[in-house]
Design an enzyme around this catalytic site. Structure first.
Site, short mmCIF file in Angstrom:
data_model
loop_
_atom_site.label_atom_id
_atom_site.label_comp_id
_atom_site.label_asym_id
_atom_site.label_seq_id
_atom_site.Cartn_x
_atom_site.Cartn_y
_atom_site.Cartn_z
N CYS A 1 16.02 11.86 3.37
CA CYS A 1 15.79 10.94 2.24
C CYS A 1 14.84 11.57 1.23
O CYS A 1 13.98 10.87 0.65
CB CYS A 1 15.26 9.58 2.70
SG CYS A 1 16.35 8.75 3.84
N LYS B 1 6.69 3.22 12.40
CA LYS B 1 6.29 4.63 12.52
C LYS B 1 4.94 4.76 13.22
O LYS B 1 4.43 5.87 13.39
CB LYS B 1 6.24 5.27 11.14
CG LYS B 1 7.62 5.35 10.47
CD LYS B 1 7.56 6.21 9.23
CE LYS B 1 8.70 6.00 8.28
NZ LYS B 1 9.98 6.54 8.76
N GLN C 1 3.90 7.93 6.07
CA GLN C 1 3.56 9.01 7.01
C GLN C 1 2.06 9.29 7.00
O GLN C 1 1.61 10.30 7.55
CB GLN C 1 4.32 10.30 6.65
CG GLN C 1 5.82 10.15 6.55
CD GLN C 1 6.52 10.01 7.90
OE1 GLN C 1 5.91 10.21 8.96
NE2 GLN C 1 7.79 9.65 7.88
N HIS D 1 9.83 10.61 -0.95
CA HIS D 1 10.93 9.98 -0.22
C HIS D 1 11.69 9.11 -1.23
O HIS D 1 11.10 8.59 -2.19
CB HIS D 1 10.32 9.10 0.88
CG HIS D 1 11.31 8.46 1.80
ND1 HIS D 1 12.00 7.32 1.48
CD2 HIS D 1 11.69 8.78 3.06
CE1 HIS D 1 12.77 6.97 2.49
NE2 HIS D 1 12.61 7.84 3.47
N ASP E 1 2.54 5.66 -1.15
CA ASP E 1 3.50 5.52 -0.06
C ASP E 1 2.83 6.11 1.17
O ASP E 1 2.76 7.33 1.33
CB ASP E 1 4.79 6.26 -0.43
CG ASP E 1 5.73 6.42 0.75
OD1 ASP E 1 5.37 6.05 1.87
OD2 ASP E 1 6.85 6.92 0.52
N1 C6P Z 1 11.13 8.01 6.56
C1 C6P Z 1 12.13 9.66 8.01
O1 C6P Z 1 12.87 10.03 8.92
P1 C6P Z 1 10.88 2.44 5.76
O2 C6P Z 1 12.31 2.84 6.01
O3 C6P Z 1 10.76 1.43 4.66
O4 C6P Z 1 10.15 2.07 7.01
O5 C6P Z 1 10.12 3.78 5.28
C2 C6P Z 1 10.64 4.49 4.20
C3 C6P Z 1 9.84 5.73 3.99
C4 C6P Z 1 9.05 5.83 2.86
N2 C6P Z 1 8.27 6.89 2.65
C5 C6P Z 1 8.22 7.91 3.51
C6 C6P Z 1 7.29 9.06 3.24
C7 C6P Z 1 8.99 7.88 4.67
O6 C6P Z 1 8.91 8.88 5.54
C8 C6P Z 1 9.83 6.77 4.91
C9 C6P Z 1 10.75 6.75 6.09
C10 C6P Z 1 11.99 8.19 7.70
O7 C6P Z 1 11.47 10.48 7.37
C11 C6P Z 1 13.33 7.54 7.56
S1 C6P Z 1 14.22 8.13 6.15
#
Ligand code: C6P
Length: 409
Positions: free
Chosen positions: A367, A227, A204, A124, A201
């Site tokens: 992203c 999430k 997910q 991401h 990270d």
């Molecule tokens: N993915 C998706 O629709 P934040 O925005 O900081 O809570 O998370 C960012 C982020 C980082 N790593 C991974 C693997 C992610 O999936 C995400 C957020 C969302 O897939 C929004 S782009």
């Protein structure tokens, strides 16, 4: 513990019970953000209605209550991921801020121009750009683990990519664009042999599966509350206490100091050293309530439910004529994300047609532009599932895709 029943679980999520464009909502965008159970909404409301005060600052009753609730939430998160102690949990705005924190607070002090940072094409943007910024500021080299045609990391390359110069290995636990589950424990063992800091990270990851940070052997694990049934604007950086103690502060301000002088200051103990300013108190309390909610149901039961749902979705969606599904075929390597294209239909059109049928999926690059580039597509449509998703949702999705096919011939 009662048997896992998504129909019962759905009753806890008010937002699921509405119609969109005259059809019952099918929410298949949980990888972007999950829906929130009543218990989380109630915890936030109760804090604002009864206990609202700033934390760690006042000695009055409301401040005492707010501080207890805020710190109790930290303890819940710590136990949930098997951190050695609550002080290892740093509250952040989310995964993105947690990774930026490590890249700046640890990276600027420990990475130099001859060093290497290893990430992957699967990441991401939140796990790419912070490392690009660090590389730009230090002169370090950014290296990538490539992807194979099934959206898995090419780990055969790992021995040659890891060198004595590798200072950081930063990888996603689970890909948001493909659903691929990475073998973090094995990669960490290899990274540790060259003395690299391992940053995961987990945006997910921790959401769908039981995570034991000590067992994984990693140094840092980042994830977001929103999430995993919690509110937006709150997330966690976990790191071992000695590591956090060795790191410089990320931001300066109130709450993170011990003594402030004219020319210099000293820092509060970990975790407060990394929590400058008034924190997201309601967010932390809401995330604590989300941990309680998920723990009561059980992460193993959630993972089992999602696996059987994914099996069904892979079969049913996979049978739609003209569909291409991205990511691994094996359920052992795949989490609750189904990324696809349908013939020549643009994913935005797919999403618009599905929305007119009350079905929410995400369309775009998610992203993860390097993933899109790898597969030679500008975008995919993505259905993502969670504990409240059902086979009926999958059936509605398949019917909706039938309409897309009709419209696009
Ligand atoms: N993915 C998706 O629709 P934040 O925005 O900081 O809570 O998370 C960012 C982020 C980082 N790593 C991974 C693997 C992610 O999936 C995400 C957020 C969302 O897939 C929004 S782009």
């Amino acid at each position: 513990m009662a048997a896992f029943d998504p129909a019962l679980i759905r009753r806890d999520f008010p937002a699921l019970h509405q119609t969109i464009n005259g059809k019952p909502l099918v929410y298949l965008d949980s990888a972007a953000t999950s829906q929130k159970p009543k218990a989380v909404i109630a915890a936030i409301e109760s804090y604002y209605a009864h206990d609202n005060a700033n934390v760690h600052r006042g000695i009055h009753e409301l401040s005492r209550r707010a501080t207890i609730a805020y710190e109790e939430a930290r303890g819940k998160v710590a136990r949930w991921i098997n951190a050695a102690e609550p002080a290892e949990i740093i509250w952040t705005r989310g995964t993105t801020e947690a990774i930026n924190l490590v890249s700046m607070a640890w990276g600027l002090d420990n990475v130099g121009k001859d060093d290497e940072i290893l990430i992957s094409v699967m990441e991401h943007h939140s796990n790419i750009v912070p490392w690009q910024l660090l590389a730009m500021r230090t002169g370090a080299t950014l290296k990538y683990i490539e992807l194979d045609d099934h959206g898995r990391l090419v780990l055969d390359d790992l021995p040659s990519l890891l060198t004595a110069r590798t200072k950081i290995v930063a990888l996603g636990h689970v890909s948001n664009a493909l659903g691929t589950i990475n073998p973090i424990k094995e990669i960490t063992a290899a990274a540790k042999k060259v003395g690299a800091l391992v940053v995961v990270d987990g945006a997910q990851g921790a959401v769908h599966t039981k995570v034991d940070v000590q067992d994984l052997g990693v140094d840092c694990y980042a994830f977001s509350g929103h999430k995993m049934c919690g509110p937006t604007g709150i997330g966690v950086l976990w790191a071992r206490k000695e590591l956090l103690e060795s790191m410089s502060p990320y931001q300066g301000g109130g709450e993170m100091i011990h003594i402030v002088g004219r020319d210099a200051s000293s820092w509060a103990e970990v975790p407060h050293k990394f929590e400058a300013g008034t924190p997201n108190i309601a967010g932390a309390i809401g995330m604590g309530a989300a941990v309680d909610f998920l723990s009561d149901i059980g992460m193993d039961a959630i993972a089992e439910h999602e696996r059987s749902l994914m099996e069904y979705a892979m079969q049913q969606v996979g049978a739609v004529e003209g569909i291409t599904i991205y990511g691994p075929d094996s359920l052992d390597e795949r989490s609750a994300v189904l990324s696809f294209t349908l013939g020549d239909a643009h994913p935005h059109d797919i999403s618009t047609i599905l929305d007119s049928d009350g079905i929410a999926v995400r369309a775009g690059h998610h992203c993860a532009q390097l993933v899109m580039k790898h597969f030679g597509v500008a975008a995919t449509a993505r259905a993502s599932f969670y504990l409240y998703s059902t086979k009926d949702d999958v059936d509605r999705l398949v019917a909706g895709l039938g309409q897309v096919r009709q419209i696009f011939g």
